[in-house]
Design a protein around this motif. Structure first.
Motif, PDB file in Angstrom:
ATOM      1  N   PHE A  35       1.059  -1.588   0.839  1.00 58.57           N
ATOM      2  CA  PHE A  35      -0.268   0.317   0.277  1.00 58.57           C
ATOM      3  C   PHE A  35       1.152   1.215   0.026  1.00 58.57           C
ATOM      4  N   VAL A  36       0.133   1.826  -0.383  1.00 63.51           N
ATOM      5  CA  VAL A  36       0.378   3.314  -0.662  1.00 63.51           C
ATOM      6  C   VAL A  36      -0.439   4.449   0.125  1.00 63.51           C
ATOM      7  N   PHE A  37       0.679   5.045   1.636  1.00 63.94           N
ATOM      8  CA  PHE A  37      -0.923   5.945   2.199  1.00 63.94           C
ATOM      9  C   PHE A  37       0.260   7.865   2.404  1.00 63.94           C
ATOM     10  N   ASN A  51       2.032  -7.966   8.523  1.00 59.66           N
ATOM     11  CA  ASN A  51       2.346  -8.693   7.317  1.00 59.66           C
ATOM     12  C   ASN A  51       2.131  -7.988   6.243  1.00 59.66           C
ATOM     13  N   PHE A  52       2.198  -6.546   6.325  1.00 58.85           N
ATOM     14  CA  PHE A  52       1.718  -5.792   4.920  1.00 58.85           C
ATOM     15  C   PHE A  52       3.432  -5.016   4.701  1.00 58.85           C
ATOM     16  N   THR A  53       3.863  -4.552   3.823  1.00 63.43           N
ATOM     17  CA  THR A  53       4.671  -3.131   3.905  1.00 63.43           C
ATOM     18  C   THR A  53       3.625  -2.251   3.399  1.00 63.43           C
ATOM     19  N   PHE A  92       2.710   8.823  14.081  1.00 62.02           N
ATOM     20  CA  PHE A  92       2.622   8.173  12.768  1.00 62.02           C
ATOM     21  C   PHE A  92       2.069   6.873  12.540  1.00 62.02           C
ATOM     22  N   ASN A  93       2.799   5.962  13.750  1.00 61.58           N
ATOM     23  CA  ASN A  93       2.390   4.598  13.023  1.00 61.58           C
ATOM     24  C   ASN A  93       0.524   4.612  13.674  1.00 61.58           C
ATOM     25  N   GLU A  94       0.204   4.489  14.513  1.00 60.28           N
ATOM     26  CA  GLU A  94      -1.295   4.962  14.626  1.00 60.28           C
ATOM     27  C   GLU A  94      -2.043   5.394  13.892  1.00 60.28           C
ATOM     28  N   VAL A  95      -1.614   6.225  12.921  1.00 59.25           N
ATOM     29  CA  VAL A  95      -2.309   6.545  11.937  1.00 59.25           C
ATOM     30  C   VAL A  95      -2.347   5.922  10.770  1.00 59.25           C
ATOM     31  N   LEU A  96      -0.753   5.840  10.479  1.00 59.92           N
ATOM     32  CA  LEU A  96      -0.735   4.830   8.880  1.00 59.92           C
ATOM     33  C   LEU A  96      -1.737   3.165   9.145  1.00 59.92           C
ATOM     34  N   SER A  97      -2.009   2.474  10.770  1.00 61.86           N
ATOM     35  CA  SER A  97      -2.356   1.488  11.602  1.00 61.86           C
ATOM     36  C   SER A  97      -4.026   1.770  11.295  1.00 61.86           C
ATOM     37  N   ILE A 150      -5.732   3.517   8.877  1.00 61.16           N
ATOM     38  CA  ILE A 150      -5.994   3.659   7.548  1.00 61.16           C
ATOM     39  C   ILE A 150      -5.973   2.295   7.467  1.00 61.16           C
ATOM     40  N   HIS A 151      -4.787   1.420   6.905  1.00 58.78           N
ATOM     41  CA  HIS A 151      -5.153  -0.084   7.072  1.00 58.78           C
ATOM     42  C   HIS A 151      -6.080  -0.319   7.588  1.00 58.78           C
ATOM     43  N   ARG A 152      -6.644  -0.535   8.771  1.00 58.58           N
ATOM     44  CA  ARG A 152      -7.525  -0.830   9.152  1.00 58.58           C
ATOM     45  C   ARG A 152      -8.540  -0.165   8.537  1.00 58.58           C
ATOM     46  N   LYS A 153      -9.122   0.538   8.068  1.00 59.88           N
ATOM     47  CA  LYS A 153     -10.340   0.970   7.934  1.00 59.88           C
ATOM     48  C   LYS A 153      -9.851   0.298   5.665  1.00 59.88           C
ATOM     49  N   VAL A 154      -8.989   0.208   5.504  1.00 63.76           N
ATOM     50  CA  VAL A 154      -9.597  -0.440   4.561  1.00 63.76           C
ATOM     51  C   VAL A 154      -9.041  -1.684   3.896  1.00 63.76           C
ATOM     52  N   ALA A 155      -8.918  -2.255   5.587  1.00 58.75           N
ATOM     53  CA  ALA A 155      -8.671  -3.966   5.355  1.00 58.75           C
ATOM     54  C   ALA A 155     -10.029  -4.288   5.683  1.00 58.75           C
ATOM     55  N   SER A 156     -10.531  -3.432   5.877  1.00 54.61           N
ATOM     56  CA  SER A 156     -12.156  -4.311   7.208  1.00 54.61           C
ATOM     57  C   SER A 156     -12.834  -3.794   5.646  1.00 54.61           C
ATOM     58  N   LYS A 157     -12.047  -2.968   4.608  1.00 54.78           N
ATOM     59  CA  LYS A 157     -13.800  -2.472   3.102  1.00 54.78           C
ATOM     60  C   LYS A 157     -14.254  -1.453   4.414  1.00 54.78           C
ATOM     61  N   GLU A 158     -14.461  -1.093   5.679  1.00 51.27           N
ATOM     62  CA  GLU A 158     -15.435  -0.236   6.125  1.00 51.27           C
ATOM     63  C   GLU A 158     -15.741   1.081   5.457  1.00 51.27           C
TER      64      GLU A 158
END
Length: 211
Positions: free
Chosen positions: A9-11, A56-58, A164-169, A171-179
């Motif tokens: 992913f690129v955020f 497990n994602f970069t 930074f990591n909490e923000v990225l996490s 974002i990733h949660r929203k993407v992964a959960s398809k919320e």
């Protein structure tokens, strides 16, 4: 940093807030682990990247440091488009920089995706004796606005990684959960792994097109 690695992913994340609150040093601390005591005022927008591993994602974070001065406002607002995360930064020792948070938030929401992940960041926590913004006051404001919240110090590295990591996490949660679906975060991030071919124009366009 990590430009030749493969990533999933690129955020695009933007740093916003008044001039002098330490946005540039937060960026350099996170991406290069550096701090400058005499950093100059940002003119327009500066940009840096860092690649992180998460679940497990970069993830490649493209972080845009925007100028806080009024005269650059028309330029910097264009860079909000395509951003999926933002750190709204104020200086805990200067209450005026905190008072402007609501205006910055409105400007961000006027130009960015409505589902953008935003963290309110009280920087310069090393200046505790000079504090003018109570932690509880800022935390309450963040909760009322639906923002994440953290206090940091770019000078001594306190909570910079965590912020930074909490923000990225998130974002990733929203993407992964398809919320968030069509027309929102999952549409402006890259939903499939990128081949390790470096940063081509086409790859950058997938997340962070300014159009």
């Amino acid at each position: 940093m990590g430009s030749d690695e493969s990533y999933n992913f690129v955020f695009k994340v933007v740093l916003i807030g008044e001039s002098g609150v330490g946005k540039s040093n937060l960026l350099s601390r996170f991406t290069k682990n550096e701090f400058s005591h005499d950093s100059r005022t940002t003119i327009g927008v500066e940009f840096s990247t860092r690649t992180v591993q998460m679940d497990n994602f970069t993830i490649k974070a493209q972080i845009w440091d925007t100028a806080g001065l009024e005269r650059y406002r028309a330029i910097t607002s264009a860079y909000y488009r395509g951003a999926v995360g933002a750190l709204l930064v104020y200086d805990i020792s200067k209450h005026l920089t905190y008072e402007s948070a609501e205006r910055w938030l409105k400007e961000l929401y006027d130009h960015a995706d409505p589902h953008i992940v935003v963290m309110l960041v009280g920087n310069k926590s090393d200046l505790e004796p000079s504090r003018t913004v109570p932690t509880d006051e800022a935390r309450d404001f963040a909760e009322k606005k639906g923002l994440m919240f953290m206090e940091t110090s770019a000078l001594d590295s306190t909570n910079v990684e965590a912020a930074f990591n909490e923000v990225l996490s998130e974002i990733h949660r929203k993407v992964a959960s398809k919320e968030v679906t069509r027309g929102s975060i999952s549409a402006v991030t890259l939903s499939s792994p990128i081949r390790p071919s470096g940063d081509t124009q086409e790859e950058r366009k997938g997340c962070c097109s300014r159009s």
